[in-house]
Design a protein around this motif. Sequence first.
Motif, PDB file in Angstrom:
ATOM      1  N   ILE A 308       0.837  -1.198   0.000  1.00  0.00           N
ATOM      2  CA  ILE A 308       0.000   0.000   0.000  1.00  0.00           C
ATOM      3  C   ILE A 308       0.874   1.251   0.000  1.00  0.00           C
ATOM      4  O   ILE A 308       0.541   2.263  -0.629  1.00  0.00           O
ATOM      5  CB  ILE A 308      -1.005  -0.006   1.188  1.00  0.00           C
ATOM      6  CG1 ILE A 308      -2.083   1.063   0.988  1.00  0.00           C
ATOM      7  CG2 ILE A 308      -0.313   0.194   2.520  1.00  0.00           C
ATOM      8  CD1 ILE A 308      -3.025   0.808  -0.154  1.00  0.00           C
ATOM      9  N   ARG A 309       2.027   1.183   0.653  1.00  0.00           N
ATOM     10  CA  ARG A 309       2.966   2.312   0.608  1.00  0.00           C
ATOM     11  C   ARG A 309       3.509   2.498  -0.803  1.00  0.00           C
ATOM     12  O   ARG A 309       3.634   3.632  -1.291  1.00  0.00           O
ATOM     13  CB  ARG A 309       4.107   2.087   1.607  1.00  0.00           C
ATOM     14  CG  ARG A 309       3.696   2.228   3.060  1.00  0.00           C
ATOM     15  CD  ARG A 309       4.833   1.838   3.992  1.00  0.00           C
ATOM     16  NE  ARG A 309       4.449   2.000   5.395  1.00  0.00           N
ATOM     17  CZ  ARG A 309       5.172   1.540   6.421  1.00  0.00           C
ATOM     18  NH1 ARG A 309       6.323   0.891   6.193  1.00  0.00           N
ATOM     19  NH2 ARG A 309       4.764   1.719   7.665  1.00  0.00           N
ATOM     20  N   ALA A 310       3.802   1.395  -1.469  1.00  0.00           N
ATOM     21  CA  ALA A 310       4.316   1.479  -2.831  1.00  0.00           C
ATOM     22  C   ALA A 310       3.247   2.015  -3.781  1.00  0.00           C
ATOM     23  O   ALA A 310       3.544   2.815  -4.684  1.00  0.00           O
ATOM     24  CB  ALA A 310       4.787   0.098  -3.293  1.00  0.00           C
ATOM     25  N   ALA A 311       2.018   1.591  -3.584  1.00  0.00           N
ATOM     26  CA  ALA A 311       0.922   2.080  -4.422  1.00  0.00           C
ATOM     27  C   ALA A 311       0.752   3.583  -4.260  1.00  0.00           C
ATOM     28  O   ALA A 311       0.538   4.320  -5.233  1.00  0.00           O
ATOM     29  CB  ALA A 311      -0.372   1.349  -4.063  1.00  0.00           C
ATOM     30  N   HIS A 312       0.849   4.061  -3.030  1.00  0.00           N
ATOM     31  CA  HIS A 312       0.723   5.489  -2.764  1.00  0.00           C
ATOM     32  C   HIS A 312       1.879   6.255  -3.398  1.00  0.00           C
ATOM     33  O   HIS A 312       1.683   7.313  -4.023  1.00  0.00           O
ATOM     34  CB  HIS A 312       0.672   5.736  -1.258  1.00  0.00           C
ATOM     35  CG  HIS A 312       0.371   7.156  -0.889  1.00  0.00           C
ATOM     36  ND1 HIS A 312       1.228   7.917  -0.120  1.00  0.00           N
ATOM     37  CD2 HIS A 312      -0.679   7.959  -1.192  1.00  0.00           C
ATOM     38  CE1 HIS A 312       0.719   9.125   0.037  1.00  0.00           C
ATOM     39  NE2 HIS A 312      -0.440   9.171  -0.598  1.00  0.00           N
ATOM     40  N   ALA A 313       3.092   5.719  -3.263  1.00  0.00           N
ATOM     41  CA  ALA A 313       4.255   6.376  -3.851  1.00  0.00           C
ATOM     42  C   ALA A 313       4.155   6.433  -5.365  1.00  0.00           C
ATOM     43  O   ALA A 313       4.637   7.379  -6.009  1.00  0.00           O
ATOM     44  CB  ALA A 313       5.528   5.648  -3.431  1.00  0.00           C
ATOM     45  N   ALA A 314       3.503   5.421  -5.963  1.00  0.00           N
ATOM     46  CA  ALA A 314       3.350   5.370  -7.416  1.00  0.00           C
ATOM     47  C   ALA A 314       2.181   6.206  -7.912  1.00  0.00           C
ATOM     48  O   ALA A 314       1.955   6.303  -9.125  1.00  0.00           O
ATOM     49  CB  ALA A 314       3.175   3.918  -7.863  1.00  0.00           C
ATOM     50  N   GLY A 315       1.409   6.787  -7.003  1.00  0.00           N
ATOM     51  CA  GLY A 315       0.307   7.650  -7.396  1.00  0.00           C
ATOM     52  C   GLY A 315      -0.982   6.953  -7.733  1.00  0.00           C
ATOM     53  O   GLY A 315      -1.880   7.542  -8.351  1.00  0.00           O
ATOM     54  N   LEU A 316      -1.144   5.677  -7.296  1.00  0.00           N
ATOM     55  CA  LEU A 316      -2.420   4.999  -7.524  1.00  0.00           C
ATOM     56  C   LEU A 316      -3.503   5.640  -6.661  1.00  0.00           C
ATOM     57  O   LEU A 316      -3.286   5.858  -5.457  1.00  0.00           O
ATOM     58  CB  LEU A 316      -2.320   3.511  -7.169  1.00  0.00           C
ATOM     59  CG  LEU A 316      -2.008   2.532  -8.310  1.00  0.00           C
ATOM     60  CD1 LEU A 316      -0.588   2.764  -8.810  1.00  0.00           C
ATOM     61  CD2 LEU A 316      -2.192   1.104  -7.830  1.00  0.00           C
ATOM     62  N   PRO A 317      -4.658   5.953  -7.233  1.00  0.00           N
ATOM     63  CA  PRO A 317      -5.750   6.475  -6.403  1.00  0.00           C
ATOM     64  C   PRO A 317      -6.114   5.466  -5.311  1.00  0.00           C
ATOM     65  O   PRO A 317      -6.312   4.282  -5.588  1.00  0.00           O
ATOM     66  CB  PRO A 317      -6.896   6.652  -7.394  1.00  0.00           C
ATOM     67  CG  PRO A 317      -6.234   6.799  -8.724  1.00  0.00           C
ATOM     68  CD  PRO A 317      -5.016   5.929  -8.663  1.00  0.00           C
ATOM     69  N   ILE A 318      -6.180   5.938  -4.063  1.00  0.00           N
ATOM     70  CA  ILE A 318      -6.540   5.104  -2.916  1.00  0.00           C
ATOM     71  C   ILE A 318      -7.714   5.777  -2.215  1.00  0.00           C
ATOM     72  O   ILE A 318      -7.595   6.919  -1.753  1.00  0.00           O
ATOM     73  CB  ILE A 318      -5.368   4.946  -1.926  1.00  0.00           C
ATOM     74  CG1 ILE A 318      -4.154   4.321  -2.629  1.00  0.00           C
ATOM     75  CG2 ILE A 318      -5.787   4.106  -0.722  1.00  0.00           C
ATOM     76  CD1 ILE A 318      -2.891   4.343  -1.778  1.00  0.00           C
ATOM     77  N   VAL A 319      -8.842   5.101  -2.161  1.00  0.00           N
ATOM     78  CA  VAL A 319     -10.032   5.611  -1.476  1.00  0.00           C
ATOM     79  C   VAL A 319     -10.204   4.800  -0.194  1.00  0.00           C
ATOM     80  O   VAL A 319     -10.415   3.585  -0.245  1.00  0.00           O
ATOM     81  CB  VAL A 319     -11.282   5.490  -2.364  1.00  0.00           C
ATOM     82  CG1 VAL A 319     -12.522   5.974  -1.610  1.00  0.00           C
ATOM     83  CG2 VAL A 319     -11.091   6.274  -3.656  1.00  0.00           C
ATOM     84  N   ALA A 320     -10.073   5.474   0.953  1.00  0.00           N
ATOM     85  CA  ALA A 320     -10.105   4.792   2.255  1.00  0.00           C
ATOM     86  C   ALA A 320     -11.236   5.358   3.098  1.00  0.00           C
ATOM     87  O   ALA A 320     -11.263   6.555   3.386  1.00  0.00           O
ATOM     88  CB  ALA A 320      -8.771   4.963   2.980  1.00  0.00           C
ATOM     89  N   GLU A 321     -12.175   4.487   3.474  1.00  0.00           N
ATOM     90  CA  GLU A 321     -13.344   4.902   4.238  1.00  0.00           C
ATOM     91  C   GLU A 321     -13.290   4.344   5.656  1.00  0.00           C
ATOM     92  O   GLU A 321     -13.168   3.128   5.842  1.00  0.00           O
ATOM     93  CB  GLU A 321     -14.622   4.396   3.577  1.00  0.00           C
ATOM     94  CG  GLU A 321     -14.897   4.964   2.206  1.00  0.00           C
ATOM     95  CD  GLU A 321     -16.187   4.431   1.592  1.00  0.00           C
ATOM     96  OE1 GLU A 321     -16.713   5.101   0.688  1.00  0.00           O
ATOM     97  OE2 GLU A 321     -16.666   3.363   2.011  1.00  0.00           O
TER      98      GLU A 321
END
Length: 434
Positions: A308-321
């Motif tokens: 999830i850290r790598a996804a965030h660093a890569a700019g993947l949209p993350i929607v967290a509720e």
Amino acid sequence: MSEKIAVRAMLLAAVSSGQGKTTVTAALARKLVQQGQRVRVFKCGPDFIDPMLLERASGAPVKSLDLWMVGEDACRQQLAQAAREADVILIEGVMGLYDGTPSSADLSRTFGVPVMAVIDAGAMAQTAGALVHGLRDYGPVQMAGVIANRIASPGHAKMVATSLRDIPLFATLPKQARSLPERHLGLVLPGEVADLDALLDELAAQLDFNQQAWDSQPLVELDLPPALESQRQHLQGKTIAIARDAAFMFLYPANLETLQALGARLEFFSPLADEALPSHADAVYLPGGYPELHASTLAAACKWTASIRAAHAAGLPIVAECGGMMALADTLCDSEGREWPMAGLLPGRVEMQKRLAGLGAQALPTEHGPLRGHTFHYSRLTTETPPVVQTVKNPSGVEGEAVYKLGSLHASYFHAYFPSNPEAVAALFARSAS
């Protein structure tokens, strides 16, 4: 003049929460299924756990009906579709019959669905009649009958029935030796209840059912609305990775249907099993749930955290509720005061508390218009990160939950109901959202 379809339907409502609506609805649904009836159950208002239980009881998915969050037209579409597929429609109300704006009573009147009053008769007898007549006449609403919960004896049932006068006693349920367990966000998840199907069968067997009253109920005529326009597929070709396990399971089935209607391919993974995000994912959806009950496992889930850290660093949209957001904070302090490291994408500390911290219908302002939903949580986030926007409470219009944006991360305690604004949802999960 619109085409109509007739079906047996009723809305099970009560004077307040805690009367046994879910238990009675589940028992009735299971009993009707055992009789060979095709049953569709709906839940009035925002809820995640009750529908899971009612799905087990009825054997069919349970969707939400809410005049504000879902909208009258979509509610009418869902009821019409259920009428095409089922012999019986049961709708479990929310809170008390007249609580909320709009209320369960408003839903009953809008669609002409009669109310079946569920009363806890455990500490009353003839007063049941006064209570039920008040429920009927205050609105007023069309009252189909009464299901009396926690009846002590046949004599007790007779006193309740006599007090109702012109309103039939539809069924009774005795005081239960085994009941559905609860925790701070409501009932315990179905998967955590040992022998749940046996318990549902037991409740159905205990439901003393007045077949004559049932057979005498007139069918409800529902409008058959025109088909909805097809959704533009803004997410065509995109894969959305969705967390789904015992820590992340609070999402509306309609949310998944909306993402698919937008063209997205859905792929599920389990942070609790320390599964990394699928490498080909284009966006991530972390729904709410119970991360606080699984904090030690999440804290040790290295593959999940790294992905999830790598996804965030890569700019993947993350929607967290809600629970999804909690799992992305720096730390989570559980109800026993133990502090656990989380994924650390959202600087701050989440702490569980005994008092309810957020409740009610809200809408998120977006450039595509409001995205409706709700909030319900017992934790608080302490962070120095300023919110980019705040939701708006319904119907008061005052500020609601904070919404945080850090790079490609969109996080809030707010639970969105995606069908209320698919265009806004598509924007959240698109690369441009970052």
